[in-house]
Design an enzyme around this catalytic site. Structure first.
Site, mmCIF file in Angstrom:
data_model
loop_
_atom_site.group_PDB
_atom_site.id
_atom_site.type_symbol
_atom_site.label_atom_id
_atom_site.label_comp_id
_atom_site.label_asym_id
_atom_site.label_seq_id
_atom_site.Cartn_x
_atom_site.Cartn_y
_atom_site.Cartn_z
ATOM 1 N N LYS A 205 10.140 -29.082 -32.656
ATOM 2 C CA LYS A 205 9.370 -28.929 -33.980
ATOM 3 C C LYS A 205 7.566 -29.782 -33.248
ATOM 4 C CE LYS A 205 6.300 -27.796 -37.170
ATOM 5 N NZ LYS A 205 6.100 -26.467 -37.168
ATOM 6 N N SER B 170 8.644 -31.722 -41.645
ATOM 7 C CA SER B 170 8.124 -31.484 -40.010
ATOM 8 C C SER B 170 8.578 -33.387 -40.504
ATOM 9 C CB SER B 170 7.160 -31.332 -39.789
ATOM 10 O OG SER B 170 7.009 -29.687 -39.626
ATOM 11 N N LYS C 156 0.696 -36.168 -37.539
ATOM 12 C CA LYS C 156 1.916 -37.756 -37.663
ATOM 13 C C LYS C 156 2.522 -36.556 -36.605
ATOM 14 C CE LYS C 156 3.965 -34.601 -40.288
ATOM 15 N NZ LYS C 156 4.827 -33.235 -41.069
HETATM 16 P P1 NDP Z 1 1.590 -29.701 -48.303
HETATM 17 O O1 NDP Z 1 0.441 -31.338 -48.495
HETATM 18 O O2 NDP Z 1 0.600 -29.317 -49.016
HETATM 19 O O3 NDP Z 1 2.402 -30.223 -49.822
HETATM 20 C C1 NDP Z 1 3.473 -31.415 -49.439
HETATM 21 C C2 NDP Z 1 3.959 -31.263 -50.570
HETATM 22 O O4 NDP Z 1 5.343 -32.875 -50.903
HETATM 23 C C3 NDP Z 1 3.811 -31.384 -52.444
HETATM 24 O O5 NDP Z 1 4.519 -30.740 -53.199
HETATM 25 C C4 NDP Z 1 3.851 -33.143 -52.998
HETATM 26 O O6 NDP Z 1 3.971 -33.326 -53.478
HETATM 27 C C5 NDP Z 1 4.842 -33.311 -52.684
HETATM 28 N N1 NDP Z 1 5.156 -34.563 -51.663
HETATM 29 C C6 NDP Z 1 3.775 -35.809 -51.374
HETATM 30 N N2 NDP Z 1 4.445 -36.679 -50.880
HETATM 31 C C7 NDP Z 1 5.556 -36.826 -51.830
HETATM 32 C C8 NDP Z 1 6.260 -38.500 -52.122
HETATM 33 N N3 NDP Z 1 6.354 -39.163 -51.851
HETATM 34 N N4 NDP Z 1 7.257 -37.931 -52.970
HETATM 35 C C9 NDP Z 1 8.025 -36.422 -53.392
HETATM 36 N N5 NDP Z 1 6.988 -35.843 -53.303
HETATM 37 C C10 NDP Z 1 5.489 -35.751 -52.142
HETATM 38 O O7 NDP Z 1 2.453 -30.438 -47.442
HETATM 39 P P2 NDP Z 1 2.826 -28.405 -46.452
HETATM 40 O O8 NDP Z 1 3.460 -27.351 -47.442
HETATM 41 O O9 NDP Z 1 1.408 -28.188 -46.460
HETATM 42 O O10 NDP Z 1 3.632 -29.325 -45.432
HETATM 43 C C11 NDP Z 1 4.970 -29.737 -45.700
HETATM 44 C C12 NDP Z 1 5.711 -30.103 -44.526
HETATM 45 O O11 NDP Z 1 5.996 -28.482 -43.325
HETATM 46 C C13 NDP Z 1 5.525 -30.526 -43.604
HETATM 47 O O12 NDP Z 1 6.086 -31.714 -43.416
HETATM 48 C C14 NDP Z 1 4.285 -29.887 -42.964
HETATM 49 O O13 NDP Z 1 4.253 -30.935 -41.313
HETATM 50 C C15 NDP Z 1 5.458 -29.132 -42.763
HETATM 51 N N6 NDP Z 1 4.408 -27.707 -42.357
HETATM 52 C C16 NDP Z 1 3.821 -27.401 -42.926
HETATM 53 C C17 NDP Z 1 3.579 -25.713 -42.337
HETATM 54 C C18 NDP Z 1 1.489 -25.245 -43.155
HETATM 55 O O14 NDP Z 1 1.594 -24.424 -42.629
HETATM 56 N N7 NDP Z 1 1.579 -25.920 -43.967
HETATM 57 C C19 NDP Z 1 3.713 -25.007 -41.505
HETATM 58 C C20 NDP Z 1 4.670 -25.492 -40.739
HETATM 59 C C21 NDP Z 1 5.299 -26.949 -41.295
HETATM 60 P P3 NDP Z 1 2.425 -32.923 -55.055
HETATM 61 O O15 NDP Z 1 2.071 -31.612 -55.670
HETATM 62 O O16 NDP Z 1 2.849 -33.616 -56.400
HETATM 63 O O17 NDP Z 1 1.051 -33.089 -54.529
#
Ligand code: NDP
Length: 295
Positions: free
Chosen positions: A171, A96, A240
């Site tokens: 979104k 997102s 965010k």
């Molecule tokens: P999480 O915080 O659960 O996961 C984030 C992921 O990104 C992890 O795999 C993390 O790795 C990785 N990450 C974070 N920072 C970095 C970086 N700087 N470099 C590389 N990898 C990184 O987030 P979500 O999965 O919940 O959300 C992901 C996206 O989807 C967001 O934009 C969110 O707004 C969107 N979204 C989420 C929903 C939900 O229900 N959760 C619904 C709809 C959209 P690591 O394992 O190392 O921490």
């Protein structure tokens, strides 16, 4: 069609699991490598040591990071995506994200003849598990068509919204509605509880009436009244998203006091509850102001 999936977080992991279950050849990468290794073992797919390695043979790379800046930070350097992506590949960014950064990513990739779409999702972690997500896409329709077989593994409704950034903007506005509905419902219900009305009775009426929303119909009955507050979507991520919606309103010069106020209130809630709290925990801020629990 070889797929790489980068970012196995709360929603990325079940999305990648759908890609794996579809039988498309899959390589995963995650910043915390142990998560990628565990995923690869569970689903019998390959895991890569770097983004470049993941992208090397991929026709399509899916990214699902917290922010567009996190995606942009993966592009450069010897281990970066640009070093691995081949001519004619596609980057499907399911983050997102924010429109301005998505446009910069598109431009950086275009120099290598790599296509880009912003393709954020809605439907939550349960929708990802079931493969019923809604996907809102910004970018060239021809790139969307190349990406469609991947998107169909986790998405049910795929909507082309406009040029790059349009998916991000839709979104963000959707999630700004979610955020305002949560706060407004919490304020109204806290007042009703204080005057002695059972919130379940109030919701019984409201959910058969014109004030209902996903917050009143699902989130508050299932997560607040039960005091379960499961952690499925981080409050920090919703903060965010509302910030992006407020920025879109500023850039388009649309007066949007409700979006700006909601962005500020979620910023306060993020400061108070931290980075791991769930988005519905914003209700606790209203409960603290009111001195009652909605239960
Ligand atoms: P999480 O915080 O659960 O996961 C984030 C992921 O990104 C992890 O795999 C993390 O790795 C990785 N990450 C974070 N920072 C970095 C970086 N700087 N470099 C590389 N990898 C990184 O987030 P979500 O999965 O919940 O959300 C992901 C996206 O989807 C967001 O934009 C969110 O707004 C969107 N979204 C989420 C929903 C939900 O229900 N959760 C619904 C709809 C959209 P690591 O394992 O190392 O921490």
């Amino acid at each position: 069609m070889n797929i790489a999936f980068l970012g196995l977080g709360a929603i990325g992991r079940p999305m990648a699991a759908r890609v794996a279950a579809s039988g498309l050849p899959l390589t995963v990468w995650n910043r915390t490598a142990a998560r990628a290794a565990a995923f690869a073992k569970e689903f019998g797919v390959r895991h890569a040591a770097t983004p470049a390695d993941a992208a090397r043979d991929a026709d399509a790379v899916v990214t699902c990071m917290p922010t567009s800046h996190d995606v942009a930070s993966l592009l450069d350097g010897p281990d970066g995506l640009l070093a691995g992506l081949g001519d004619g590949a596609t980057l499907i960014d399911c983050t997102s994200g924010d429109p301005a950064t998505s446009r910069k990513i598109r431009d950086a990739l275009a120099a290598k003849n790599v296509g880009y779409i912003d393709a954020p999702v809605s439907g939550g972690t349960s929708g990802a598990e079931k493969g019923t997500l809604t996907i809102m896409v910004g970018g060239d329709p021809a790139v969307l068509e190349r990406a469609r077989p991947v998107l169909e593994t986790f998405g049910q409704k795929i909507v082309h919204c406009g040029d790059v950034g349009a998916g991000d903007a839709v979104k963000a506005v959707n999630n700004a509605f979610l955020a305002t509905h949560i706060l407004a419902a919490a304020e109204g219900l806290a007042a009703l509880v204080k005057m002695g009305v059972d919130p379940k009775v109030a919701l019984d009426v409201i959910n058969a009436s014109s004030g209902r929303s996903n917050a009143s119909m699902n989130l508050i009955p299932e997560r607040v009244i039960t005091r379960k507050f499961p952690r499925t979507f981080r409050l920090a991520l919703l903060e965010k998203d509302v910030g992006i919606a407020a920025e879109v309103a500023r850039e388009t010069r649309v007066p949007a006091p409700i979006l700006q106020l909601t962005a500020d209130l979620f910023r306060i809630a993020r400061g108070e509850f931290g980075e791991v709290a769930d988005h519905v925990e914003a209700v606790k801020m209203v409960e603290q102001w009111a001195g009652v629990e909605i239960a």
